[in-house]
Design an enzyme around this catalytic site. Structure first.
Site, PDB file in Angstrom:
ATOM      1  N   LYS A 197       0.858  -1.083  -0.033  1.00  0.00           N
ATOM      2  CA  LYS A 197      -0.185   0.080  -0.015  1.00  0.00           C
ATOM      3  C   LYS A 197       0.865   1.270   0.096  1.00  0.00           C
ATOM      4  N   CYS A 217     -12.051   1.776  16.744  1.00  0.00           N
ATOM      5  CA  CYS A 217     -10.968   1.295  16.438  1.00  0.00           C
ATOM      6  C   CYS A 217      -9.976   1.327  17.786  1.00  0.00           C
ATOM      7  N   MET A 218      -9.710   2.423  18.297  1.00  0.00           N
ATOM      8  CA  MET A 218      -8.884   2.539  19.483  1.00  0.00           C
ATOM      9  C   MET A 218      -9.520   3.020  20.765  1.00  0.00           C
ATOM     10  N   MET A 267      -7.289  -4.913  16.621  1.00  0.00           N
ATOM     11  CA  MET A 267      -8.853  -4.960  16.891  1.00  0.00           C
ATOM     12  C   MET A 267      -9.546  -6.327  17.542  1.00  0.00           C
ATOM     13  N   GLY A 313      -4.352   1.452  14.407  1.00  0.00           N
ATOM     14  CA  GLY A 313      -4.905   0.994  13.120  1.00  0.00           C
ATOM     15  C   GLY A 313      -4.502   2.444  12.174  1.00  0.00           C
ATOM     16  N   GLN A 314      -5.056   3.428  12.367  1.00  0.00           N
ATOM     17  CA  GLN A 314      -5.083   4.609  11.412  1.00  0.00           C
ATOM     18  C   GLN A 314      -4.050   5.363  11.399  1.00  0.00           C
TER      19      GLN A 314
HETATM   20  N1  LIG Z   1     -17.183  -4.819   9.848  1.00  0.00           N
HETATM   21  C1  LIG Z   1     -16.342  -4.054  10.313  1.00  0.00           C
HETATM   22  N2  LIG Z   1     -16.516  -2.746  10.090  1.00  0.00           N
HETATM   23  C2  LIG Z   1     -15.656  -1.777  10.692  1.00  0.00           C
HETATM   24  C3  LIG Z   1     -14.324  -2.513  11.083  1.00  0.00           C
HETATM   25  C4  LIG Z   1     -14.159  -3.801  10.993  1.00  0.00           C
HETATM   26  O1  LIG Z   1     -13.221  -4.384  11.657  1.00  0.00           O
HETATM   27  N3  LIG Z   1     -15.152  -4.471  10.789  1.00  0.00           N
HETATM   28  N4  LIG Z   1     -13.314  -1.648  11.768  1.00  0.00           N
HETATM   29  C5  LIG Z   1     -13.693  -0.222  12.157  1.00  0.00           C
HETATM   30  C6  LIG Z   1     -12.415   0.502  12.214  1.00  0.00           C
HETATM   31  S1  LIG Z   1     -11.237  -0.050  13.088  1.00  0.00           S
HETATM   32  C7  LIG Z   1     -12.105   1.483  11.431  1.00  0.00           C
HETATM   33  S2  LIG Z   1     -10.735   2.405  11.856  1.00  0.00           S
HETATM   34  C8  LIG Z   1     -13.369   2.014  10.456  1.00  0.00           C
HETATM   35  C9  LIG Z   1     -12.673   2.821   9.209  1.00  0.00           C
HETATM   36  O2  LIG Z   1     -13.686   3.158   8.498  1.00  0.00           O
HETATM   37  P1  LIG Z   1     -13.786   4.264   7.651  1.00  0.00           P
HETATM   38  O3  LIG Z   1     -13.121   5.411   8.419  1.00  0.00           O
HETATM   39  O4  LIG Z   1     -15.212   4.732   7.438  1.00  0.00           O
HETATM   40  O5  LIG Z   1     -13.280   3.926   6.351  1.00  0.00           O
HETATM   41  P2  LIG Z   1     -11.969   4.515   5.456  1.00  0.00           P
HETATM   42  O6  LIG Z   1     -12.135   3.944   3.918  1.00  0.00           O
HETATM   43  O7  LIG Z   1     -10.659   5.053   5.923  1.00  0.00           O
HETATM   44  O8  LIG Z   1     -12.778   6.082   5.264  1.00  0.00           O
HETATM   45  C10 LIG Z   1     -12.011   7.091   4.719  1.00  0.00           C
HETATM   46  C11 LIG Z   1     -12.740   8.093   3.743  1.00  0.00           C
HETATM   47  O9  LIG Z   1     -12.095   9.366   3.714  1.00  0.00           O
HETATM   48  C12 LIG Z   1     -12.057   9.633   2.268  1.00  0.00           C
HETATM   49  N5  LIG Z   1     -10.826  10.253   2.203  1.00  0.00           N
HETATM   50  C13 LIG Z   1      -9.261  10.101   1.862  1.00  0.00           C
HETATM   51  N6  LIG Z   1      -8.548  11.176   2.136  1.00  0.00           N
HETATM   52  C14 LIG Z   1      -9.486  12.299   2.565  1.00  0.00           C
HETATM   53  C15 LIG Z   1      -9.145  13.439   2.780  1.00  0.00           C
HETATM   54  O10 LIG Z   1      -7.841  14.111   3.033  1.00  0.00           O
HETATM   55  N7  LIG Z   1     -10.161  14.335   3.283  1.00  0.00           N
HETATM   56  C16 LIG Z   1     -11.577  13.722   3.234  1.00  0.00           C
HETATM   57  N8  LIG Z   1     -12.296  14.778   3.504  1.00  0.00           N
HETATM   58  N9  LIG Z   1     -11.854  12.516   3.123  1.00  0.00           N
HETATM   59  C17 LIG Z   1     -10.706  11.758   2.566  1.00  0.00           C
HETATM   60  C18 LIG Z   1     -11.805   8.145   1.658  1.00  0.00           C
HETATM   61  O11 LIG Z   1     -11.940   8.207   0.360  1.00  0.00           O
HETATM   62  C19 LIG Z   1     -12.723   7.366   2.481  1.00  0.00           C
HETATM   63  O12 LIG Z   1     -13.904   7.470   1.927  1.00  0.00           O
HETATM   64  O13 LIG Z   1     -14.179   0.936   9.988  1.00  0.00           O
HETATM   65  C20 LIG Z   1     -14.802   0.447  11.265  1.00  0.00           C
HETATM   66  N10 LIG Z   1     -15.960  -0.537  10.771  1.00  0.00           N
HETATM   67  N1  LIG Z   2      -3.800  -3.496   4.890  1.00  0.00           N
HETATM   68  C1  LIG Z   2      -4.541  -2.885   5.788  1.00  0.00           C
HETATM   69  N2  LIG Z   2      -3.897  -2.680   6.983  1.00  0.00           N
HETATM   70  C2  LIG Z   2      -4.518  -1.936   7.944  1.00  0.00           C
HETATM   71  C3  LIG Z   2      -5.956  -1.573   7.736  1.00  0.00           C
HETATM   72  C4  LIG Z   2      -6.582  -1.712   6.535  1.00  0.00           C
HETATM   73  O1  LIG Z   2      -7.638  -1.629   6.273  1.00  0.00           O
HETATM   74  N3  LIG Z   2      -5.803  -2.501   5.667  1.00  0.00           N
HETATM   75  N4  LIG Z   2      -6.483  -0.834   8.696  1.00  0.00           N
HETATM   76  C5  LIG Z   2      -5.657  -0.416   9.935  1.00  0.00           C
HETATM   77  C6  LIG Z   2      -6.493  -0.241  11.196  1.00  0.00           C
HETATM   78  S1  LIG Z   2      -7.462   1.224  11.226  1.00  0.00           S
HETATM   79  C7  LIG Z   2      -6.598  -1.258  12.021  1.00  0.00           C
HETATM   80  S2  LIG Z   2      -7.799  -0.879  13.347  1.00  0.00           S
HETATM   81  C8  LIG Z   2      -5.953  -2.350  11.686  1.00  0.00           C
HETATM   82  C9  LIG Z   2      -6.692  -3.746  12.199  1.00  0.00           C
HETATM   83  O2  LIG Z   2      -5.684  -4.666  12.482  1.00  0.00           O
HETATM   84  P1  LIG Z   2      -6.051  -6.175  12.894  1.00  0.00           P
HETATM   85  O3  LIG Z   2      -6.717  -6.160  14.194  1.00  0.00           O
HETATM   86  O4  LIG Z   2      -4.653  -6.860  12.947  1.00  0.00           O
HETATM   87  O5  LIG Z   2      -7.080  -6.706  11.847  1.00  0.00           O
HETATM   88  P2  LIG Z   2      -8.497  -7.231  11.688  1.00  0.00           P
HETATM   89  O6  LIG Z   2      -8.622  -7.847  10.485  1.00  0.00           O
HETATM   90  O7  LIG Z   2      -9.481  -6.130  11.942  1.00  0.00           O
HETATM   91  O8  LIG Z   2      -8.635  -8.196  12.841  1.00  0.00           O
HETATM   92  C10 LIG Z   2      -8.366  -9.450  12.624  1.00  0.00           C
HETATM   93  C11 LIG Z   2      -8.051 -10.253  13.844  1.00  0.00           C
HETATM   94  O9  LIG Z   2      -9.192 -10.334  14.872  1.00  0.00           O
HETATM   95  C12 LIG Z   2      -8.966 -11.338  15.649  1.00  0.00           C
HETATM   96  N5  LIG Z   2     -10.205 -11.577  16.671  1.00  0.00           N
HETATM   97  C13 LIG Z   2     -11.598 -12.128  16.204  1.00  0.00           C
HETATM   98  N6  LIG Z   2     -11.975 -12.173  17.359  1.00  0.00           N
HETATM   99  C14 LIG Z   2     -11.379 -12.030  18.487  1.00  0.00           C
HETATM  100  C15 LIG Z   2     -11.796 -12.220  19.813  1.00  0.00           C
HETATM  101  O10 LIG Z   2     -12.771 -12.552  20.434  1.00  0.00           O
HETATM  102  N7  LIG Z   2     -10.603 -11.889  20.490  1.00  0.00           N
HETATM  103  C16 LIG Z   2      -9.256 -11.602  19.908  1.00  0.00           C
HETATM  104  N8  LIG Z   2      -8.295 -11.154  20.578  1.00  0.00           N
HETATM  105  N9  LIG Z   2      -9.348 -11.680  18.636  1.00  0.00           N
HETATM  106  C17 LIG Z   2     -10.270 -11.774  17.991  1.00  0.00           C
HETATM  107  C18 LIG Z   2      -8.678 -12.529  14.797  1.00  0.00           C
HETATM  108  O11 LIG Z   2      -8.137 -13.509  15.460  1.00  0.00           O
HETATM  109  C19 LIG Z   2      -7.887 -11.649  13.554  1.00  0.00           C
HETATM  110  O12 LIG Z   2      -6.618 -12.028  13.674  1.00  0.00           O
HETATM  111  O13 LIG Z   2      -5.286  -2.558  10.776  1.00  0.00           O
HETATM  112  C20 LIG Z   2      -4.621  -1.264  10.422  1.00  0.00           C
HETATM  113  N10 LIG Z   2      -3.849  -1.518   9.083  1.00  0.00           N
HETATM  114  S1  SF4 Z   3       2.533   2.625   7.141  1.00  0.00           S
HETATM  115 FE1  SF4 Z   3       1.390   0.666   7.169  1.00  0.00          FE
HETATM  116  S2  SF4 Z   3       0.451   0.697   4.984  1.00  0.00           S
HETATM  117 FE2  SF4 Z   3       2.065   2.470   4.940  1.00  0.00          FE
HETATM  118  S3  SF4 Z   3       3.969   1.251   3.909  1.00  0.00           S
HETATM  119 FE3  SF4 Z   3       4.045   1.274   6.293  1.00  0.00          FE
HETATM  120  S4  SF4 Z   3       2.925  -0.762   6.767  1.00  0.00           S
HETATM  121 FE4  SF4 Z   3       2.282  -0.355   4.835  1.00  0.00          FE
HETATM  122 MO   LIG Z   4      -9.194   1.059  12.756  1.00  0.00          MO
END
Ligand SMILES: Nc1nc2c(c(=O)[nH]1)N[C@H]1C(S)=C(S)[C@@H](COP(=O)(O)OP(=O)(O)OC[C@H]3O[C@@H](n4cnc5c(=O)[nH]c(N)nc54)[C@H](O)[C@@H]3O)O[C@H]1N2
Ligand SMILES: Nc1nc2c(c(=O)[nH]1)N[C@H]1C(S)=C(S)[C@@H](COP(=O)(O)OP(=O)(O)OC[C@H]3O[C@@H](n4cnc5c(=O)[nH]c(N)nc54)[C@H](O)[C@@H]3O)O[C@H]1N2
Ligand code: SF4
Ligand SMILES: [Mo]
Length: 768
Positions: free
Chosen positions: A84, A173-174, A358, A395-396
């Protein structure tokens, strides 16, 4: 081009893999043909994507970002990137980038000059406040907000309008990581840093898929093991992932039972006399909170925990429910393996690093499970020293830097809590606003904010840098809410999305390196970048959009910044909130020079380990000092096992788990517009265990109907693909808006943090 056409026009599968891209110094293929890299102008920026916060060098030519390489000077990634990062700049150039503002008239969106759209936003904000009060307007931002974006949003809404209706997607998320740290240590953010990797002997991953989500840190960890084969990586997970492939030991546990496993480790540490008694006597206070705390399923819940004192003997007694045998029956992890895990934590000769993300945070007992991992480290005194670290991965890119440090959450201020008079005084002084204007009452966390929108308590919502109409749990309720009569939704975006589909006004945003900014990563590192290229059309930074609207409401004195210098001015103003050895931040000049700076930055020195007087100038004495708590001790909480809100039953017999893949970022808006990433994983799927697939007569690619009590979806099957859920579980990634998995998820949350549990609900699986 319409969004759907655009996504369709991207061609089908390619064999490109993440591993191929994990090579230092590679320029991605889109670099201009025949162009030598040294003729490009290279400028530093932190990566746009994950919270690892890799340092990148961006190659710019003729006003366009054309190449990326890892910054060899960055201590985070030392020249490496993941797939990425290497392709990140292509996210700027999708064919359907928003270049102009839109206003909804008679149900249809029409293009207007951005100044006209900003006028409408301001007048609507004003009239809503006049009609239904200041607490009926809200802003919902993001851990992808830059530090100045979040700071200005907080100052505008909390300091000028006077409402605490400020939230960010980091709540999804956090939030549990924050409440975990606040309850255990009294201060937010990890005590360690990535350098812990270079010192640890054992790595325990508690349900995070590091190979895909924090790939550069993952590769640093593997590199360490390559040099020292005795190093052990243990993967505790509910689903077999790419991370599991690399681990020395994989322990598959049943969802939610991490609570019990952690207590069993504590039980074993105590039983075997591995407790570091001197450390406990000096630095630890035992506490117990409320139990049976519910799941937040009803609107307007207002849970308040308590901290009852506990003696070590009472604590030991409570642990007796968690013998390895009892926990084996609950979790499915053999007692022998639990004992082995405890022995790794208990062995005084081994330095140990625990990572989580997460799996712990998106948990209906998210705060508890965060407390429990600290308990383990505290019992053996392996904390806040090189290689001994409980480390919450963020995460972010700026969930830390912006949402947590600037405090864009309903209860927070840039320093401290809205409920604390001293913190409000400081904010009023720096913001130069009347003290009475800052409300002492937190309003709604994210799920409750969307519920308030549904009820009509909130009528104006400005959404920036997040896509809630894909990412909110129990999506239908909140999408219907946003579409209700009498709701006004402003969406600042860079591409059309399901969220901009429901907007009354769309504001086109300048993205990442099209504007100057700062992010703060997982290890408290603040990183600055300069504007490198111009935004397209009338696109404007989120910071400047907020300033334009604030001024239209008459807050010109509060937002006096000149456009040319506003990022510097805002940052230097913000920095005043954190003066002092516990959170001092580097100056703007310092940030521009360095590949990021870890705070507390005191007398020109980064604080790599907090709460340890050897490294942290805020710590008193010569050893540990947990100065975040009034008693200068860390609080060790007893927290029991309690089940999640919904468990599989006769009608809905499978667990649904959701998450991500390495190639895509969240809701896919950016990465699906990068052809090589889109082609690698062109659509979402449901992962099944092969035995379940066989039983249901499902083969690879077959259409599967997934249903929960909230919604249903038909989606292709993936069997023994990248991940393999345990039997009785399925997994769906959420990057693909054509398969909105959040129609099925449940909006139960941890009552202490307000963070939803996206990892557990009950579904039915059928051949479609
Ligand atoms: N089912 C399920 N749902 C989840 C999660 C999950 O594990 N499972 N994880 C949750 C978590 S941890 C997270 S962090 C959230 C993430 O969820 P979101 O924050 O809703 O996802 P993103 O795709 O990061 O959305 C960012 C948006 O900002 C836009 N964007 C990019 N750059 C800019 C910019 O500079 N300015 C503006 N205004 N917009 C911009 C992108 O096009 C995108 O639409 O999802 C949550 N939802
Ligand atoms: N490529 C990529 N990288 C990312 C992101 C992305 O969208 N894409 N998003 C970023 C963001 S905002 C976030 S928050 C992170 C998320 O990073 P992670 O938390 O690593 O990823 P997820 O896919 O949300 O969650 C996967 C894990 O949830 C665990 N899980 C499910 N149920 C349970 C439970 O009951 N207990 C425990 N302990 N574990 C459980 C599973 O074992 C699995 O390994 O990634 C960050 N990095
Ligand atoms: S900050 Fe995350 S997404 Fe970007 S290069 Fe490093 S590991 Fe990959
Ligand atoms: Mo997140």
């Amino acid at each position: 081009m319409k969004r759907r056409e655009m996504l369709k026009s991207l061609a089908a599968a390619s064999a490109f893999t993440a591993a191929e891209a994990m090579m230092p110094g590679v320029i991605f293929a889109a670099a201009p043909a025949g162009k030598a890299q040294d003729t490009l102008e290279w400028k530093k920026a932190p990566c746009r994507f994950c919270g690892t916060g890799c340092g990148l060098l961006i190659g710019v030519e003729a006003g366009k970002a054309v190449a990326v390489k890892g910054d060899p000077n960055s201590p985070v990634n030392k020249g490496l990137c993941c797939v990425k990062g290497y392709h990140s700049v292509m996210a700027l150039y999708g064919a359907d980038r928003l270049k102009t503002a839109y206003i909804r008239k008679d149900g249809k969106l029409s293009a207007v000059p951005i100044q006209q759209a900003l006028d409408l936003v301001a007048s609507q904000l004003k009239s809503t406040i006049a009609a239904t009060g200041k607490d009926s307007v809200a802003i919902y931002g993001s851990g992808q907000w830059t530090i100045p974006d979040g700071y200005v949003a907080s100052k505008f809404f909390k300091g000028c309008i006077g409402t605490n209706n400020v939230e960010g997607n980091a709540r999804l998320c956090m939030a549990s990581a924050v409440t975990g740290m606040m309850t255990s240590f009294g201060l937010d953010e990890p005590m360690g840093c990535y350098e812990d990797i270079d010192h640890a002997d054992v790595f325990v991953l508690w349900g995070n898929n590091m190979a895909e989500m924090h790939p550069v840190l993952f590769s640093r960890m593997l590199e360490r093991r390559l040099a020292r084969p005795e190093i052990r990586i243990i993967d505790l997970t509910t689903r077999w992932t790419r991370t599991s492939m690399a681990a020395d030991k994989v322990m598959l546990f049943k969802p939610q039972t991490d609570l019990a496993i952690l207590n069993a480790i504590c039980y074993e540490i105590v039983r075997n006399g591995w407790v570091n008694q001197a450390f406990l006597d000096k630095h630890v206070t035992f506490k117990a909170g409320k139990t049976n705390i519910g799941y937040g399923l009803e609107d307007k819940g207002n849970f308040v925990d308590e901290a009852k004192p506990l003696t070590f003997d009472q604590y030991k007694k409570l642990l007796e429910d968690y013998t390895p045998e009892k926990v084996e029956a609950l979790s499915g992890v053999p007692a022998k393996e639990i004992r082995y895990l405890a022995s790794l934590y208990g062995d005084p000769s081994k330095k140990i690093l625990s990572y989580w993300c997460m799996g712990f945070n998106q948990h209906s007992r998210g705060t508890w499970v965060n407390n429990l991992i600290y308990d383990v480290h505290l019992l053996v005194g392996k904390i806040a020293s090189p290689g001994n670290s409980p480390f919450s991965l963020t995460g972010q890119p700026s969930a830390c830097g912006t949402v947590r440090e600037v405090g864009t959450l309903t209860n927070r201020l840039p320093h401290g809590e809205v409920t604390n008079p001293k913190d409000r005084e400081l904010a009023a002084k720096i913001w130069k606003v009347p003290l009475e204007r800052i409300s002492p009452k937190p309003t709604y966390h994210t799920v409750e904010m969307f519920r308030a929108l549904d009820r009509g308590d909130i009528r104006f919502l400005w959404i920036q840098v997040t896509n809630p109409m894909v990412s909110m749990p129990k999506l239908k309720r909140y999408r219907d809410a946003a579409k209700k009569e009498g709701r006004f939704i402003v969406v600042s975006e860079v591409y059309p999305t399901p969220t901009s589909d429901i907007a009354d006004v769309i504001l086109p945003s300048a993205m990442w390196i099209e504007r100057e900014g700062m992010f703060g990563n997982s290890e408290r590192r603040t990183q600055h970048w300069d504007q490198m290229v111009s935004p397209p059309g009338e696109a404007m930074s989120d910071t400047w959009q907020l300033i334009e609207v604030a001024r239209r409401l008459g807050f010109t004195k509060e937002f006096p910044y000149k456009e040319a210098t506003h990022i510097k001015d805002i940052y230097e103003e913000y920095r005043q909130f954190h003066h002092g050895p516990a959170h001092e931040m580097a100056s703007y000049e310092e940030l521009r020079k360095r590949p990021g700076v870890i705070w507390p930055f005191v007398n020109g020195k980064e604080t790599k380990w907090r709460y340890n007087a050897k490294y942290d100038s805020a710590a008193k004495g010569d050893g540990h000092d947990f100065y975040g708590k009034p008693d200068h001790n860390a609080w060790l909480w007893f927290r029991p096992y309690e089940p999640p809100a919904e468990v599989p039953d006769k009608d809905y017999p499978f667990w649904l788990n959701t998450g991500r893949v390495v190639e895509h970022w969240h809701t896919g808006t950016m990465t699906r517009r990068i052809p090589v990433l889109h082609q690698a994983v062109p659509r979402a799927y449901v992962e099944l265990h092969p035995n379940d697939a066989k039983r249901l007569g499902l083969r690879q690619g077959d259409a599967v109907r997934l249903s929960s009590r909230r919604g249903s979806l038909v989606i292709p099957a993936s069997i023994d693909g990248r991940g393999r859920p345990a039997e009785g579980q399925v997994f769906v990634p959420f990057f693909d808006e054509s398969y909105l998995i959040n129609e099925l998820t449940l909006d139960s949350f941890c009552p202490i943090s307000g963070e939803p549990d996206y990892k557990k609900c009950a579904v039915k699986v059928e051949k479609a």
